[in-house]
Design an enzyme around this catalytic site. Structure first.
Site, short mmCIF file in Angstrom:
data_model
loop_
_atom_site.label_atom_id
_atom_site.label_comp_id
_atom_site.label_asym_id
_atom_site.label_seq_id
_atom_site.Cartn_x
_atom_site.Cartn_y
_atom_site.Cartn_z
N ASP A 140 0.81 -1.22 0.00
CA ASP A 140 0.00 0.00 0.00
C ASP A 140 0.84 1.27 0.00
OD1 ASP A 140 -2.26 -1.62 0.09
OD2 ASP A 140 -2.30 -1.64 2.27
N LYS A 163 1.87 2.13 -5.08
CA LYS A 163 2.40 1.58 -6.32
C LYS A 163 1.45 1.81 -7.49
CE LYS A 163 2.52 -2.43 -4.34
NZ LYS A 163 2.16 -2.06 -2.96
N GLY A 197 -4.54 -4.33 -3.81
CA GLY A 197 -5.52 -3.31 -4.18
C GLY A 197 -4.72 -2.08 -4.58
N HIS A 198 -4.66 -1.81 -5.88
CA HIS A 198 -3.84 -0.71 -6.38
C HIS A 198 -4.76 0.42 -6.85
CE1 HIS A 198 -0.23 -3.61 -7.19
NE2 HIS A 198 -0.61 -3.57 -5.93
N GLN A 227 2.06 -6.04 -3.23
CA GLN A 227 2.51 -6.14 -1.83
C GLN A 227 3.82 -5.34 -1.66
OE1 GLN A 227 1.39 -9.47 -3.32
NE2 GLN A 227 -0.52 -8.53 -2.76
#
Ligand code: GDP
Ligand code: IMO
Ligand code: MG
Length: 435
Positions: A12, A15, A39-40, A224
């Site tokens: 988080d 990225k 979750g990007h 990650q």
């Protein structure tokens, strides 16, 4: 010239924003590990999107996107993500390629993970409960279901075999009507995916190697973060894949020689979702205010993220492990207005100074941080577009990060949107080929 973007913390770091920002300079964005535990977040024309499996390059119409063999895929969730793209009119066919050897996450993986987490009692990993770990277990146990089997139809016999194996291993009681119904639903999803995804599941490693030889520029997208890497993170409080730059070659089927530069993304502070050591964690109102101002709630599970001061010891470890060419610093704006900011510059263990970063969880849980205090800055840095706009105290903070890690901060993200970015060197200088 191919560039990798990897997380330097516990995920988080921002990225998604960075990959979306840099993607315009590339032909291909390729993800090499993880699944929909990621979750990007990407902003496009002021609207927020979160991608989980699909590379964040998808929002650039000229960019091809690869989901590599190192990934694990929840087919239903992937179809949902594709539907979300279609809902905003984004064309994806012919721009999204899924490795035929990426592994499929099944409902069995989710059930097993829930049981495993419950079995750990008061000390769970705090996983996303998406089945990621058990899917990788089946991969290494050589019984996993491949995406290529989904689209060539051989999934039917394999799925039957997986169910029989499950019932044999866990007994008939494990095969409740509820589970059987979920398993049937899973098969219906595969039935649909067999034709729907037929023309995008392919041997992506050959495709990618051909493109690389033809001179395509590739951006490698990590999910990650380094401290969650199964080998190099805070084991066992990690994910089950190789998030650091070392995972790129295996996770995409290309030689490491194709990775020309590595940039690491770090927040100006630390966060962590789930359990595990976090030496600089704040349990006070400062931590709470960082969480609220930084909207530090998981993009995948909505869980509150644990927040703390920037840990330079851990950051240097991650920079060295990935040998990053530069740091991309995000969310400095969240520290605006704090009277004092702290940087962890060392640890003690049982009263003795510690050499380097003892990344093993049992050791890292016992260290005490040594802090340096730096003056905060009352001014807003939100949206800053160049170094000159930053207050001197913020610049001093960044200089200290560079000095400690021995790596330049090449880019500052000053807000969630593409234009909220300060390039400390021109994009050309950062992305140009290394001779
Ligand atoms: P990822 O998993 O590394 O892609 O990061 P996430 O998307 O899960 O979380 C990062 C969050 O920070 C997202 O909500 C982004 O929109 C937001 N973000 C990224 N960069 C910045 C920044 O520089 N400032 C602020 N305020 N928010 C940012
Ligand atoms: P992105 O790509 C933050 C964490 C989980 C848990 C541990 C193991 O958005 O940065 P898993 O479900 O992977 O077995 O959980 O890893 N985790 C993440 N934390 N960002 C992520 O992805 C994460 N993916 C997994 O919270 O602590
Ligand atoms: Mg995330």
């Amino acid at each position: 010239m191919n560039v990798a973007v990897v997380g330097l913390q516990w995920g988080d770091e921002g990225k998604g924003k960075v990959v979306d920002l840099l993607a315009e300079h590339f032909d291909i964005v390729a993800r090499y590990q993880g699944g929909h535990n990621a979750g990007h977040t990407v902003y496009r024309d002021g609207r927020k999107f979160v991608v989980h499996h699909i590379p964040a390059g998808i929002f650039h119409p000229h960019v091809q996107n690869v989901m590599g063999n190192g990934m694990v895929i929840d087919v239903e969730a992937l179809l949902g993500e594709i539907a979300d793209l279609e809902a905003i009119g984004l064309a994806w066919r012919g721009r999204l390629w899924v490795s035929d050897r990426a592994h499929v996450i099944t409902p069995i993986h989710r059930w097993l993970e829930a049981q495993e987490e419950d079995f750990r009692g008061h000390c769970p990993i705090g996983t996303t409960r998406r089945g990621i770990g058990p899917a990788y277990e089946d991969k290494y146990g050589r019984r996993g279901l491949l995406m290529g089997q989904v689209t060539d139809g051989t999934w039917r016999s394999h799925v039957k075999w997986l169910w029989d194996r499950y019932v044999r291993t866990f007994g008939p009681a494990a095969a409740s009507p509820e589970r059987r119904a979920e398993w049937d639903r899973f098969q219906a999803v595969l039935e649909r995916a067999e034709t729907y995804l037929a023309d995008c599941v392919t041997q992506t490693d050959i495709w990618l190697r051909d493109r690389l030889r033809q001179g395509a520029r590739v951006l490698f997208e990590g999910a990650q973060g380094t401290l969650l890497d199964v080998d190099h993170g805070t084991y066992p409080f990690v994910t089950s894949s190789h998030c650091s730059a070392g995972g790129i070659s295996i996770g995409l089927g290309i030689s490491p020689r194709w990775v020309h530069r590595v940039f690491g993304v770090s927040k100006a502070y630390c966060t962590r979702v789930g359990a595990g050591p976090f030496p600089t964690e704040l349990h006070d109102e400062v931590g709470q205010s960082i969480r609220e101002r930084g909207a530090e709630y998981g993009a995948t599970t909505g869980r509150p993220r644990r927040c703390g001061w920037l840990d330079l010891v851990a950051l240097k470890y991650a920079c060295d492990l990935n040998d990053v060419d530069g740091i991309i610093l995000t969310k400095l704006d969240i520290l605006d207005g704090l009277p004092r900011v702290r940087l962890c510059v060392g640890y003690t263990l049982d009263g003795w100074p510690v050499e380097g970063c003892p990344v093993r969880a049992d050791l890292l849980m016992r260290v005490q941080p040594i802090y340096e205090d730096w003056p905060g800055w009352p001014e807003s840095t939100y949206g800053a577009a160049c170094l000159d706009y930053l207050p001197e105290a913020a610049r001093a903070y960044i200089r200290r990060i560079e000095e400690y890690t021995g790596r330049p901060v090449v880019l500052l993200s000053s807000g969630p949107q593409r234009h909220e970015t300060a390039w400390f060197h021109s994009p050309d200088e950062i992305l140009r080929p290394v001779l």
